[in-house]
Design an enzyme around this catalytic site. Structure first.
Site, PDB file in Angstrom:
ATOM      1  N   GLU A 230       0.889  -1.173   0.000  1.00 10.71           N
ATOM      2  CA  GLU A 230       0.000   0.000   0.000  1.00 10.71           C
ATOM      3  C   GLU A 230       0.922   1.216   0.000  1.00 10.71           C
ATOM      4  O   GLU A 230       1.453   1.593   1.045  1.00 10.71           O
ATOM      5  CB  GLU A 230      -0.894   0.005   1.255  1.00 10.71           C
ATOM      6  CG  GLU A 230      -1.772  -1.224   1.426  1.00 10.71           C
ATOM      7  CD  GLU A 230      -2.966  -1.230   0.499  1.00 10.71           C
ATOM      8  OE1 GLU A 230      -3.165  -0.246  -0.241  1.00 10.71           O
ATOM      9  OE2 GLU A 230      -3.696  -2.231   0.496  1.00 10.71           O
ATOM     10  N   CYS A 264      -2.090   9.294   2.105  1.00 11.36           N
ATOM     11  CA  CYS A 264      -1.761   8.738   0.785  1.00 11.36           C
ATOM     12  C   CYS A 264      -2.832   9.084  -0.240  1.00 11.36           C
ATOM     13  O   CYS A 264      -2.563   9.138  -1.434  1.00 11.36           O
ATOM     14  CB  CYS A 264      -1.578   7.232   0.890  1.00 11.36           C
ATOM     15  SG  CYS A 264      -2.972   6.424   1.666  1.00 11.36           S
TER      16      CYS A 264
HETATM   17  P1  NAD Z   1       8.381   4.776   4.832  1.00  9.39           P
HETATM   18  O1  NAD Z   1       8.363   3.902   3.643  1.00  9.39           O
HETATM   19  O2  NAD Z   1       9.564   5.629   5.057  1.00  9.39           O
HETATM   20  O3  NAD Z   1       8.233   3.914   6.180  1.00  9.39           O
HETATM   21  C1  NAD Z   1       7.106   3.093   6.414  1.00  9.39           C
HETATM   22  C2  NAD Z   1       7.501   2.006   7.396  1.00  9.39           C
HETATM   23  O4  NAD Z   1       8.434   1.128   6.774  1.00  9.39           O
HETATM   24  C3  NAD Z   1       8.166   2.479   8.665  1.00  9.39           C
HETATM   25  O5  NAD Z   1       7.702   1.690   9.740  1.00  9.39           O
HETATM   26  C4  NAD Z   1       9.651   2.226   8.399  1.00  9.39           C
HETATM   27  O6  NAD Z   1      10.400   2.018   9.566  1.00  9.39           O
HETATM   28  C5  NAD Z   1       9.575   0.962   7.573  1.00  9.39           C
HETATM   29  N1  NAD Z   1      10.678   0.767   6.623  1.00  9.39           N
HETATM   30  C6  NAD Z   1      11.306   1.696   5.879  1.00  9.39           C
HETATM   31  N2  NAD Z   1      12.221   1.110   5.067  1.00  9.39           N
HETATM   32  C7  NAD Z   1      12.153  -0.219   5.300  1.00  9.39           C
HETATM   33  C8  NAD Z   1      12.831  -1.351   4.772  1.00  9.39           C
HETATM   34  N3  NAD Z   1      13.778  -1.232   3.840  1.00  9.39           N
HETATM   35  N4  NAD Z   1      12.489  -2.577   5.215  1.00  9.39           N
HETATM   36  C9  NAD Z   1      11.512  -2.719   6.149  1.00  9.39           C
HETATM   37  N5  NAD Z   1      10.854  -1.685   6.705  1.00  9.39           N
HETATM   38  C10 NAD Z   1      11.166  -0.450   6.288  1.00  9.39           C
HETATM   39  O7  NAD Z   1       7.038   5.597   4.758  1.00  9.39           O
HETATM   40  P2  NAD Z   1       6.564   6.781   5.716  1.00  9.39           P
HETATM   41  O8  NAD Z   1       7.390   7.982   5.386  1.00  9.39           O
HETATM   42  O9  NAD Z   1       6.521   6.283   7.122  1.00  9.39           O
HETATM   43  O10 NAD Z   1       5.057   6.985   5.253  1.00  9.39           O
HETATM   44  C11 NAD Z   1       4.674   7.850   4.235  1.00  9.39           C
HETATM   45  C12 NAD Z   1       4.374   7.086   2.983  1.00  9.39           C
HETATM   46  O11 NAD Z   1       3.376   6.095   3.235  1.00  9.39           O
HETATM   47  C13 NAD Z   1       3.812   7.976   1.909  1.00  9.39           C
HETATM   48  O12 NAD Z   1       4.398   7.679   0.676  1.00  9.39           O
HETATM   49  C14 NAD Z   1       2.330   7.587   1.881  1.00  9.39           C
HETATM   50  O13 NAD Z   1       1.701   7.850   0.664  1.00  9.39           O
HETATM   51  C15 NAD Z   1       2.394   6.150   2.208  1.00  9.39           C
HETATM   52  N6  NAD Z   1       1.099   5.666   2.699  1.00  9.39           N
HETATM   53  C16 NAD Z   1       0.364   4.825   1.912  1.00  9.39           C
HETATM   54  C17 NAD Z   1      -0.882   4.386   2.348  1.00  9.39           C
HETATM   55  C18 NAD Z   1      -1.723   3.445   1.515  1.00  9.39           C
HETATM   56  O14 NAD Z   1      -2.611   2.809   2.086  1.00  9.39           O
HETATM   57  N7  NAD Z   1      -1.499   3.312   0.223  1.00  9.39           N
HETATM   58  C19 NAD Z   1      -1.372   4.814   3.577  1.00  9.39           C
HETATM   59  C20 NAD Z   1      -0.608   5.665   4.342  1.00  9.39           C
HETATM   60  C21 NAD Z   1       0.639   6.084   3.893  1.00  9.39           C
END
Ligand code: NAD
Length: 511
Positions: A230, A264
């Protein structure tokens, strides 16, 4: 492992720190998950636990809102409506759907398999890893985790290091009487997320950015771990000339700015028919300037702070590049010095060559462009690497549906905004760079189950018509059977007659 500090985005005050788990702690977490999965209570008890949790959340509602606000910086109303209401609605829906969905299913058995029965069994996958972002730290963690738990899986929940809500969910799950270790919170940053991914859970449900989603999918490929992604969005809102201006402007305002645009499915690209463009933009600007900031005005107020300091830099660099290329900022546009508050910002004279119209902004910024006709509106909306959600606004519902069908997105609201997410009976998931797979929807546990196909036959001395030995006589009868079943001159009578002859021939010829 080094600690991570969690900070209040409204006050800047450090709240607490997190210690990332080391390899031994992680090994123990996995062992506990396996044990919890093996001892998973019956579905009735799992449903009861979710319902108790639902009631507990309502009892502790204000305290939970306090925690969410303290770690995200969002307004109390945003926390209540999207995080608390959305989670409760999902608890109620999931608990109601689980028994129906997990029941064994009878499936059609074709005539050629006469006498046999076909069934579908829904089984847990094992251990599901849920990784969540910082923008909806309660909802994004809880709803997929409860779906996985109801399906009978043990769940590891990895919240964002920016908004871990440390201890909150554990305490709620404990008080609601969830089985010990069935849902385990694992706090930490990317390194912890990576370690959990590499350990090879049975499913990864990831919500976050495209860049992290790509890394996770790559790492998951080593053990062929299935992933649901997502990811981000760049959602368009299409406004035709026959709309009620007041309602539609209010919709754009909320859709673009709720949770300070850190959603998002925020509206990030606003396309308005050229005949109403000027009036629309004037009204939008006037209303935007009335919005109050939690940081400067206090509660109640509409716009909270940005949660992540690095997100402000993305907004600023996109705006600077757009202005350089000819865009005009009608209001907002610069952060409050020394604060994580970024004022609602309206930008016009934008083009698709600007990052502001191509890349996710994830902030309180609405960029508006006029369009001349339906075809142009659709082309502009689809001109994006993302495909999460969209909204189409028109008094002509036939036109709105016609347009909505042509948008390459996973979710679309007509004459409303971000509303598909408000109905747990609708699945949520994106297309293109916004990811794949979904949760919720009419079969909300399906993504978290293994569907076992079962065919049941009775015991006898008979063999099947296609078993050995292969003979010319049986080949000819089988060939006739194929014709009677599937050719343009197919015939039920002929098929039955041939089937009986084939059956008797097989019994005569068996080894
Ligand atoms: P992010 O990808 O930086 O981090 C999300 C999570 O993933 C965090 O818990 C982080 O610690 C973990 N993470 C990061 N890199 C990782 C890796 N290599 N392996 C495993 N875990 C890892 O995202 P963010 O900045 O926390 O959130 C914002 C993003 O989330 C935006 O792009 C937003 O659009 C998206 N988002 C999407 C939805 C949806 O349902 N489509 C909903 C909410 C947010």
């Amino acid at each position: 492992m080094p600690g991570l500090t969690v900070t209040n985005p409204l006050t800047g005050a450090p709240l607490y720190s997190l210690d990332e788990p080391g390899p031994e702690a992680l090994a123990q977490i996995w062992a506990q998950a396996r044990q919890a999965q093996a001892q998973m209570p019956a579905l009735r008890e799992r449903v009861a636990a979710v319902t108790r949790l639902q009631h507990l959340i309502t009892e502790r509602q204000e305290a939970i809102v306090d925690r969410i606000v303290a770690e995200t910086g969002k307004s109390r109303f945003d926390a209540l409506s999207s995080e608390i209401f959305g989670s409760l609605d999902a608890c109620e829906y999931l608990a109601r759907q689980a028994p129906k969905q997990l029941a064994d299913e009878k499936v059609h058995t074709p005539l050629a398999l006469l006498g046999k029965k076909s069934r579908l069994w829904h089984e847990p996958l094992g251990t599901v890893l849920v990784i969540a972002p910082w923008n909806y730290p309660f909802y994004q963690l809880l709803v997929p985790a409860l779906s996985a738990f109801l399906a009978g899986n043990a769940v590891l929940l990895k919240p964002s290091e920016l908004t871990p809500l440390k201890g909150l969910l554990e305490e709620l799950l404990r008080a609601a009487g969830f089985p010990a270790q069935a849902l385990q919170l694992v706090y930490g940053g990317k390194a912890t997320g990576q370690a959990l991914v590499e350990a090879g859970p049975d499913l990864i449900f990831f919500t976050g950015s495209v860049a992290s989603g790509q890394k996770i999918m790559q790492a998951a490929a080593h053990k062929l771990t299935p992933v649901i992604l997502e990811l981000g969005g760049k959602d368009p809102m299409l406004v035709f000339e026959d709309v009620n201006l007041e309602r539609t402007v209010n919709g754009a305002l909320w859709g673009g700015l709720t949770t300070a645009g850190q959603s998002c499915t925020s509206v990030e690209r606003l396309y308005v028919h050229q005949n109403i463009y000027a009036a629309f933009v004037d009204l939008l600007q006037a209303k935007m300037q009335q919005l109050r900031s939690v940081a400067t005005h206090g509660e109640p107020a509409e716009i909270g702070n940005m949660t992540a300091p690095f997100q402000l830099q993305t907004i600023e660099s996109q705006l600077a590049e757009a202005v350089q290329a000819g865009a005009r900022i009608l209001c907002g546009g610069a952060r409050e010095p020394g604060s994580l508050y970024f004022p609602p910002t309206l930008v016009v004279d934008v083009t698709h060559s600007m990052a502001l119209m191509r890349e996710e902004t994830f902030g309180p910024v609405l960029a508006v462009m006029p369009f001349a006709d339906e075809a142009e509106a659709i082309a502009l909306a689809n001109d994006s690497s993302y495909g999460l959600s969209a909204s189409v606004w028109s008094a002509d519902l036939q036109r709105a549906e016609r347009v909505a069908r042509q948008l390459r997105v996973g979710n679309v609201s007509i004459n409303n905004v971000m509303l598909t997410e408000a109905n747990p009976a609708l699945p949520f998931g994106g297309r293109k760079a916004s990811g794949f797979g979904s949760y919720k929807g009419p079969r909300p546990l399906e993504s978290f189950c293994s569907r076992k196909a079962v065919l049941i036959d009775s015991q006898s001395g008979k063999i099947e018509a296609n078993w050995y030995p292969y003979t010319t006589a049986r080949y000819q009868l089988f060939s006739q059977l194929v014709q009677s079943l599937f050719s343009a001159r197919h015939s039920l009578l002929k098929m039955l007659r041939t089937g009986l002859r084939l059956e008797s021939q097989a019994q005569k010829e068996k080894f």
